[in-house]
Motif scaffolding. Sequence first.
Motif, PDB file in Angstrom:
ATOM      1  N   LEU A 179      29.525 -13.046 -48.209  1.00  0.00           N
ATOM      2  CA  LEU A 179      28.911 -12.536 -46.975  1.00  0.00           C
ATOM      3  C   LEU A 179      29.911 -11.677 -46.215  1.00  0.00           C
ATOM      4  O   LEU A 179      31.081 -12.034 -46.088  1.00  0.00           O
ATOM      5  CB  LEU A 179      28.452 -13.692 -46.078  1.00  0.00           C
ATOM      6  N   VAL A 180      29.442 -10.530 -45.712  1.00  0.00           N
ATOM      7  CA  VAL A 180      30.277  -9.654 -44.880  1.00  0.00           C
ATOM      8  C   VAL A 180      29.628  -9.577 -43.501  1.00  0.00           C
ATOM      9  O   VAL A 180      28.456  -9.191 -43.389  1.00  0.00           O
ATOM     10  CB  VAL A 180      30.400  -8.243 -45.500  1.00  0.00           C
ATOM     11  N   ASP A 181      30.367  -9.965 -42.460  1.00  0.00           N
ATOM     12  CA  ASP A 181      29.836  -9.968 -41.100  1.00  0.00           C
ATOM     13  C   ASP A 181      29.870  -8.548 -40.534  1.00  0.00           C
ATOM     14  O   ASP A 181      30.940  -7.983 -40.282  1.00  0.00           O
ATOM     15  CB  ASP A 181      30.671 -10.915 -40.227  1.00  0.00           C
ATOM     16  N   LEU A 182      28.686  -7.956 -40.344  1.00  0.00           N
ATOM     17  CA  LEU A 182      28.599  -6.569 -39.858  1.00  0.00           C
ATOM     18  C   LEU A 182      29.030  -6.426 -38.402  1.00  0.00           C
ATOM     19  O   LEU A 182      29.289  -5.314 -37.937  1.00  0.00           O
ATOM     20  CB  LEU A 182      27.164  -6.042 -40.030  1.00  0.00           C
ATOM     21  N   LYS A 183      29.106  -7.547 -37.681  1.00  0.00           N
ATOM     22  CA  LYS A 183      29.548  -7.467 -36.271  1.00  0.00           C
ATOM     23  C   LYS A 183      30.982  -6.940 -36.176  1.00  0.00           C
ATOM     24  O   LYS A 183      31.366  -6.346 -35.174  1.00  0.00           O
ATOM     25  CB  LYS A 183      29.417  -8.838 -35.596  1.00  0.00           C
ATOM     26  N   GLN A 231      25.751  -7.942 -46.730  1.00  0.00           N
ATOM     27  CA  GLN A 231      26.148  -7.567 -45.370  1.00  0.00           C
ATOM     28  C   GLN A 231      25.116  -8.080 -44.377  1.00  0.00           C
ATOM     29  O   GLN A 231      23.908  -7.881 -44.567  1.00  0.00           O
ATOM     30  CB  GLN A 231      26.279  -6.038 -45.271  1.00  0.00           C
ATOM     31  N   THR A 232      25.565  -8.741 -43.313  1.00  0.00           N
ATOM     32  CA  THR A 232      24.638  -9.384 -42.379  1.00  0.00           C
ATOM     33  C   THR A 232      25.233  -9.494 -40.979  1.00  0.00           C
ATOM     34  O   THR A 232      26.453  -9.590 -40.817  1.00  0.00           O
ATOM     35  CB  THR A 232      24.254 -10.791 -42.892  1.00  0.00           C
ATOM     36  N   TYR A 233      24.338  -9.480 -39.995  1.00  0.00           N
ATOM     37  CA  TYR A 233      24.756  -9.732 -38.608  1.00  0.00           C
ATOM     38  C   TYR A 233      24.644 -11.219 -38.263  1.00  0.00           C
ATOM     39  O   TYR A 233      25.076 -11.641 -37.197  1.00  0.00           O
ATOM     40  CB  TYR A 233      23.874  -8.936 -37.628  1.00  0.00           C
ATOM     41  N   ASN A 234      24.016 -12.003 -39.159  1.00  0.00           N
ATOM     42  CA  ASN A 234      23.792 -13.434 -38.893  1.00  0.00           C
ATOM     43  C   ASN A 234      24.294 -14.287 -40.057  1.00  0.00           C
ATOM     44  O   ASN A 234      23.511 -14.978 -40.718  1.00  0.00           O
ATOM     45  CB  ASN A 234      22.295 -13.709 -38.692  1.00  0.00           C
ATOM     46  N   PRO A 235      25.608 -14.280 -40.326  1.00  0.00           N
ATOM     47  CA  PRO A 235      26.105 -15.017 -41.502  1.00  0.00           C
ATOM     48  C   PRO A 235      25.892 -16.532 -41.414  1.00  0.00           C
ATOM     49  O   PRO A 235      25.906 -17.207 -42.455  1.00  0.00           O
ATOM     50  CB  PRO A 235      27.597 -14.678 -41.535  1.00  0.00           C
ATOM     51  N   ASP A 236      25.659 -17.054 -40.198  1.00  0.00           N
ATOM     52  CA  ASP A 236      25.489 -18.508 -40.043  1.00  0.00           C
ATOM     53  C   ASP A 236      24.023 -18.951 -40.070  1.00  0.00           C
ATOM     54  O   ASP A 236      23.739 -20.143 -39.973  1.00  0.00           O
ATOM     55  CB  ASP A 236      26.130 -18.970 -38.722  1.00  0.00           C
ATOM     56  N   HIS A 237      23.111 -18.014 -40.150  1.00  0.00           N
ATOM     57  CA  HIS A 237      21.684 -18.364 -40.158  1.00  0.00           C
ATOM     58  C   HIS A 237      21.359 -19.158 -41.426  1.00  0.00           C
ATOM     59  O   HIS A 237      21.838 -18.834 -42.515  1.00  0.00           O
ATOM     60  CB  HIS A 237      20.842 -17.093 -40.116  1.00  0.00           C
ATOM     61  N   PHE A 238      20.526 -20.207 -41.291  1.00  0.00           N
ATOM     62  CA  PHE A 238      20.278 -21.091 -42.436  1.00  0.00           C
ATOM     63  C   PHE A 238      19.617 -20.345 -43.603  1.00  0.00           C
ATOM     64  O   PHE A 238      19.811 -20.707 -44.771  1.00  0.00           O
ATOM     65  CB  PHE A 238      19.439 -22.316 -42.015  1.00  0.00           C
TER      66      PHE A 238
END
Length: 812
Positions: free
Chosen positions: A463-467, A673-680
């Motif tokens: 996972l890559v945090d886009l934030k 790539q995601t803005y919500n890496p912690d989302h279930f």
Amino acid sequence: MTQTPYISVAVSLPVINSYTYKVPDHLKACWSPGMRVLVPFKNRRVTGYIISGQETCKGFKAKKILDILDDHPLFPESEISFFKWIAGYYIHPLGEVIKAALPSGLDRHDVSSVFVTQHGQDRLNAGRLTPGEEQVIDFILQRRACTLKQLKKNSKNTTINALIRRMEKEDLIIVSAVLKKDGATVKKEKFILQSDEPKTIIRMSKKREKLLLLVKEAKEISLTGLKVHIPTAPALIKPLAKAGYIQIVQRQVFRDPLGEPVEPDTPPTLTIEQEAVVNKVQENLNRGFKPYLLSGITGSGKTEVYMRLVWDVIEKGKSAIVLVPEISLISQTERRFRARFGEKIAVIHSALTKGELLDQWRKIALKKVKIVIGARSAVFAPFENIGIIVVDEEHDTSYKQETGLRYNARDIAVVRGKMNDCPVILGSATPSVQSYQNVVLKRFEELKLETRINRHPLPEITLVDLKKYKDVRGYDRIITPELSKEIRTCLDKGNQALIFLNRRGFATFPVCRDCGKSLSCKYCDITMTLHKGHNEYRCHLCGYARPITVKCPECGSSKIKPLGFGTEKVESMLKALFPDARLVRMDQDSTSRKGSTIKILKSIKNRNVDIIVGTQMLAKGHDFPSITLVGVICADLSLSLPDFRAGERTFQLLAQVAGRAGRGKSKGKVIMQTYNPDHFIIEAAKKQDFLEFFQNESPFRKALLYPPFSRMIQLKISGTNFAKAKAYAANIAEILKALLENEKNHKNMIQILGPIEAPIQKISSRFRWQILVKSPSSVLVNHLVKSLLTHPQATPKSGVQLIVDVDPYFLM
């Protein structure tokens, strides 16, 4: 053939009942259930479908049928009960259910057409017409055939109806009914046969001698086959036939939509898991209907399981239906089945021409094939003795029809299996919540494939945090350094990379630099998308387009800034970053031409491309062993949509696209790539863990009484006038609530939500409202909505439309 004096006919019109017609004496021996007939209905002629014979006309005078339109039934009599079930469950007229099931183009009916009279022509030549009359007559004369509907639609005159009536009275034009013929017809071809003795002797040229020799060797040869050897054969056969050297006959031939020939394959040795699954289904094969959910991880060999089970069924003299969600997947599945079963298969999908589709349908109805492979409409294939039904990628939303008869092919496949007393296999690496709940309730039996073929490991997902990159300028905001580095590594090893973004176009949010307003569609409540390849802005809902030079409709400024990104922009970025790589883009825009999808898939398979940029078309079922890297540009795109299935669709899409990596010998890698890496949902997709997703998702659904814990009907109300649509929606809600009050025993078991404006409030100049009716019981919601539709005050006003969507999939 059944010889009763009357027949029951379902007409292809929006009417609920079937109707009784008399069969004229000369047609009594010609009809069978499943054939089409031309019948009078009120003041016009329409197509009807024979449901059954009747001995009496129940005390009234029955009209006679005008003609029988088929030489054999288009569907077996055993399928009629299936059509009736669909009509009842989906609250849809029986005739229109049958029309939707059959190949398009098989519908004859009267169309109001407009013609210019001699008097009208004379008045035009003499210049004695008003400007409005002249405009109408010019429009008709410009077309060889002009329908009343075309004339009204293309006229800018607000009083066109009154003008047409006046011109009819003055004998300037005439409006009459013209029978519209079938859009699809059987194909006939000339075949050349050898004659015993010629009647007359004619001079023999070298070409004529060659032609006669070819006919003698073949005994019978098509004109098309002759033209391969002698291009001028059409001109040569006429004098030879006249002299009696050959005979020319016309025969029906089937158009072939299948691709190039496929080499036969040798069935591989099954893995222990595959063998266990095949044995389990085979043990129960003779016990009749049984639904299974085959939950196999991506690359675990589900297709081979399907083929083994289909082989077993075919050996027993039965037929098989195999449903595949996407047309692009059908070509892959069809090739694999042809390699195993040869020419025993037919294909059915919307990319075929009307003629090809009709031919495939006739091949099935005439029992020339045993297996049908196709998209959702293949569930209606006219087989009688069905041995198994397979629904591959059963979770896919493409199985839900969103216009006309709004059926779900996966659900009615289970119903058809039950009616035909045969097993149904629903397969998916990411099952739908609905199907897995049926496993929990023990309605379906689960079969598992938990390891990949040849024990290839699942891809490693990062996972890559886009934030981290939200303030970065340039390409790094979209193609992060982590993804860019992995693409370079992948290319250096000689492998292929798939870059996934479920959004087409170049820029998805064009904004005026001066006033800040977005460039929206004129007819829909949605921003337009820049398509740089076509130099225009397009609406993805209605197709409206503006040129790239358009000025801001609000302030007139020409400074439109193209914000947002789609597959087209990602493609151009990758070309700049990796100039040495060969790129291809696969989305709705690049595959719009016939054959383009297969062409792209072949180029990927043959390693003629290095980087593939694609939408969800590439996310499902494809098997490309050389793809070792999958990059997901933005994993959150569909996560926040106002739809209770948004999370489920996001999980399925991410898990499916990740499964395209590492299906060959090299290990796969996925950069998500995601803005919500912690989302279930993102976490579950990273682990490829459907059970974790299901256990987190189902409590939300249960608490809010959403499917699969309830049955739902969506009432879609739309109108060209906002106030009228709103008032009608409120009226429908009031009638529903009043009907519910009368249901004293079940009042508390039904919920009515709305009316409320749809999330996309306007599409194609129609204002949209919706009402949801929910209950744990499908019988109760069905009964309530049927009562609504027969209520005298529920009839839609002019310009307003009511659509009933049973088990809706999209609430936008």
